[in-house]
Design an enzyme around this catalytic site. Structure first.
Site, PDB file in Angstrom:
ATOM      1  N   SER A 185      -1.737  -3.669  -0.350  1.00 16.17           N
ATOM      2  CA  SER A 185      -0.327  -3.684   0.061  1.00 16.17           C
ATOM      3  C   SER A 185       0.589  -4.094  -1.076  1.00 16.17           C
ATOM      4  CB  SER A 185      -0.104  -4.676   1.200  1.00 16.17           C
ATOM      5  OG  SER A 185      -1.044  -4.498   2.206  1.00 16.17           O
ATOM      6  N   HIS A 233       0.913   2.889   2.000  1.00 14.85           N
ATOM      7  CA  HIS A 233      -0.319   3.326   1.333  1.00 14.85           C
ATOM      8  C   HIS A 233      -0.224   4.848   1.164  1.00 14.85           C
ATOM      9  CE1 HIS A 233      -2.884  -0.359   1.517  1.00 14.85           C
ATOM     10  NE2 HIS A 233      -1.994  -0.679   2.417  1.00 14.85           N
ATOM     11  N   HIS A 243      -8.640   1.187   6.064  1.00 16.37           N
ATOM     12  CA  HIS A 243      -8.965  -0.102   6.676  1.00 16.37           C
ATOM     13  C   HIS A 243      -9.802   0.110   7.929  1.00 16.37           C
ATOM     14  CE1 HIS A 243      -5.197  -0.768   4.424  1.00 16.37           C
ATOM     15  NE2 HIS A 243      -5.686  -1.964   4.189  1.00 16.37           N
ATOM     16  N   TYR A 251      -9.469  -1.624  10.579  1.00 12.19           N
ATOM     17  CA  TYR A 251      -8.605  -1.765  11.765  1.00 12.19           C
ATOM     18  C   TYR A 251      -7.862  -0.482  12.123  1.00 12.19           C
ATOM     19  CZ  TYR A 251      -4.745  -2.524   8.429  1.00 12.19           C
ATOM     20  OH  TYR A 251      -3.849  -2.382   7.407  1.00 12.19           O
ATOM     21  N   GLU A 252      -7.838   0.476  11.185  1.00 11.55           N
ATOM     22  CA  GLU A 252      -7.211   1.751  11.511  1.00 11.55           C
ATOM     23  C   GLU A 252      -8.094   2.580  12.441  1.00 11.55           C
ATOM     24  OE1 GLU A 252      -5.113   3.740   7.974  1.00 11.55           O
ATOM     25  OE2 GLU A 252      -6.481   2.314   7.030  1.00 11.55           O
ATOM     26  N   ALA A 272      -3.744  -8.087  -0.081  1.00 11.72           N
ATOM     27  CA  ALA A 272      -2.873  -9.162   0.381  1.00 11.72           C
ATOM     28  C   ALA A 272      -3.710 -10.019   1.322  1.00 11.72           C
ATOM     29  CB  ALA A 272      -1.674  -8.588   1.119  1.00 11.72           C
ATOM     30  N   MET A 279      -8.034  -8.489   5.896  1.00 16.12           N
ATOM     31  CA  MET A 279      -8.600  -7.436   6.744  1.00 16.12           C
ATOM     32  C   MET A 279      -9.158  -6.271   5.934  1.00 16.12           C
ATOM     33  SD  MET A 279      -5.450  -7.257   9.438  1.00 16.12           S
ATOM     34  CE  MET A 279      -4.517  -8.733   9.883  1.00 16.12           C
ATOM     35  N   SER A 280      -9.458  -6.507   4.665  1.00 12.15           N
ATOM     36  CA  SER A 280      -9.953  -5.390   3.836  1.00 12.15           C
ATOM     37  C   SER A 280     -11.008  -5.906   2.864  1.00 12.15           C
ATOM     38  CB  SER A 280      -8.782  -4.766   3.063  1.00 12.15           C
ATOM     39  OG  SER A 280      -8.278  -5.682   2.113  1.00 12.15           O
ATOM     40  N   ASN A 334       1.053 -15.247   2.414  1.00 11.76           N
ATOM     41  CA  ASN A 334       1.518 -16.179   3.459  1.00 11.76           C
ATOM     42  C   ASN A 334       0.447 -17.234   3.651  1.00 11.76           C
ATOM     43  OD1 ASN A 334       0.102 -13.650   4.648  1.00 11.76           O
ATOM     44  ND2 ASN A 334      -0.248 -15.248   6.168  1.00 11.76           N
ATOM     45  N   HIS A 363       4.504  -9.361   9.401  1.00  8.21           N
ATOM     46  CA  HIS A 363       4.254  -8.365   8.358  1.00  8.21           C
ATOM     47  C   HIS A 363       5.405  -8.377   7.345  1.00  8.21           C
ATOM     48  CE1 HIS A 363       2.413  -4.951   6.494  1.00  8.21           C
ATOM     49  NE2 HIS A 363       3.388  -4.126   6.795  1.00  8.21           N
TER      50      HIS A 363
HETATM   51  N1  HPA Z   1      -4.485 -12.716   7.700  1.00 15.55           N
HETATM   52  C1  HPA Z   1      -5.123 -11.562   7.547  1.00 15.55           C
HETATM   53  N2  HPA Z   1      -4.732 -10.622   6.717  1.00 15.55           N
HETATM   54  C2  HPA Z   1      -3.637 -10.857   5.975  1.00 15.55           C
HETATM   55  C3  HPA Z   1      -2.911 -12.043   6.086  1.00 15.55           C
HETATM   56  C4  HPA Z   1      -3.359 -13.036   7.006  1.00 15.55           C
HETATM   57  O1  HPA Z   1      -2.774 -14.115   7.166  1.00 15.55           O
HETATM   58  N3  HPA Z   1      -1.865 -11.956   5.214  1.00 15.55           N
HETATM   59  C5  HPA Z   1      -1.976 -10.755   4.596  1.00 15.55           C
HETATM   60  N4  HPA Z   1      -3.047 -10.078   5.055  1.00 15.55           N
END
Ligand code: HPA
Length: 273
Positions: free
Chosen positions: A31, A62, A84, A86-87, A114, A212-213, A236, A248
């Site tokens: 990202s 992406h 991903h 999750y997709e 990220a 998540m990747s 974050n 997001h």
């Molecule tokens: N959790 C999972 N995936 C993420 C996060 C998070 O806090 N921040 C960016 N991708």
């Protein structure tokens, strides 16, 4: 022959008619970093849609392009946009680009993402080299019949991330004045951000960052013997670490704020690898 292997080989054979990626450095950009792909000189660009067996990306930001060219004098093969779990892609699909890169002859792979920080000394904007990882995604691209053409049934993971290249990356970051960290990345399935209880669990078992990747790609890359480094941008603090809700938007804003530094780091690293 194994269907998964055949699909990768078909994609690689097609790409070989378009480009010579032998000894390139592979880049899989997470990202916010995708625009690094636009800085590649003398680019040969192939849309994912034109590559046999490649799925389409569904995540905004992406781009869905494979780009071969030169970055800081280094030959690179860049995936602008990744798949991903999750997709809804299965793990073998998520890992496919890594295997295709291997079949194209890349010499090393740089993964970026990220991530949420669960090490309390981290701040949004911290960059972290992934030293080790926890697969909490409940699946694995190596499940099923082993792809003997690519690697062993029981691959080692003690040195999944390449020590020498990671040290080089950390040295490079220090020279650029970046406050670089290293740590353990824990991969969740997503797509929801974790619960505060999950983050307490993650911290307890030794995670420094969650995302998540990247875990499927590291597993597949290690299996086929690719030398890899992976860098997380902590966008974050993870759920429950600050009392604030996650969004997001915050992830994107931090990625945006750090991206020039992050891109500078990648450019410097590829020129030294
Ligand atoms: N959790 C999972 N995936 C993420 C996060 C998070 O806090 N921040 C960016 N991708």
């Amino acid at each position: 022959m194994n269907q998964t292997y055949l699909k990768c080989k078909e994609a690689a054979d097609y790409l070989k008619t378009k480009m010579d990626a032998e000894n390139a450095i592979g880049l899989i950009l997470g990202s916010g970093l995708g625009e690094l792909g636009n800085e590649i000189q003398d680019p040969v660009v192939v849309d994912y849609a034109d590559i046999p067996n490649f799925p389409k990306t569904t995540v905004p930001g992406h781009a869905g392009k494979l780009i071969l060219g030169t970055l800081s004098g280094a030959k690179v093969l860049c995936m602008q946009g990744r798949f991903h779990f999750y997709e809804g892609h299965d793990m073998k699909t998520v890992a496919m680009p890594v295997r295709v890169m291997k079949l194209l002859g890349v010499k090393a792979l740089i993964l970026t993402n990220a991530a949420g920080g669960c090490n309390e000394t981290f701040k949004p904007g911290t960059l972290m080299f992934i030293d080790d990882f926890i697969n909490f995604m409940g699946d694995n691209p190596l499940y099923g019949e082993n792809l003997e053409e690519l690697g062993p049934r029981f691959p080692d993971m003690t040195k999944a991330l390449d020590k020498e290249y990671t040290e080089l990356g950390i040295e490079t970051a220090k020279e650029l004045g970046i406050d670089i960290r290293r740590g353990v990345y824990m991969g969740f399935r997503g797509p929801n951000y974790e619960t505060p209880a999950e983050i307490r669990f993650a911290r307890t078992i030794g995670a420094d960052a969650v995302g998540m990747s990247t875990v499927p790609e590291i597993l597949a890359g290690r299996h086929c013997g690719l030398r890899m480094i992976a860098i997380s941008c902590i966008t974050n603090m993870a759920a429950g670490m600050t009392g604030e809700e996650l969004s997001h938007k915050e992830v994107q804003e931090t990625a945006d704020r750090v991206k020039d530094q992050f891109k500078g780091l990648i450019r410097a690293i590829v020129s030294r690898m």
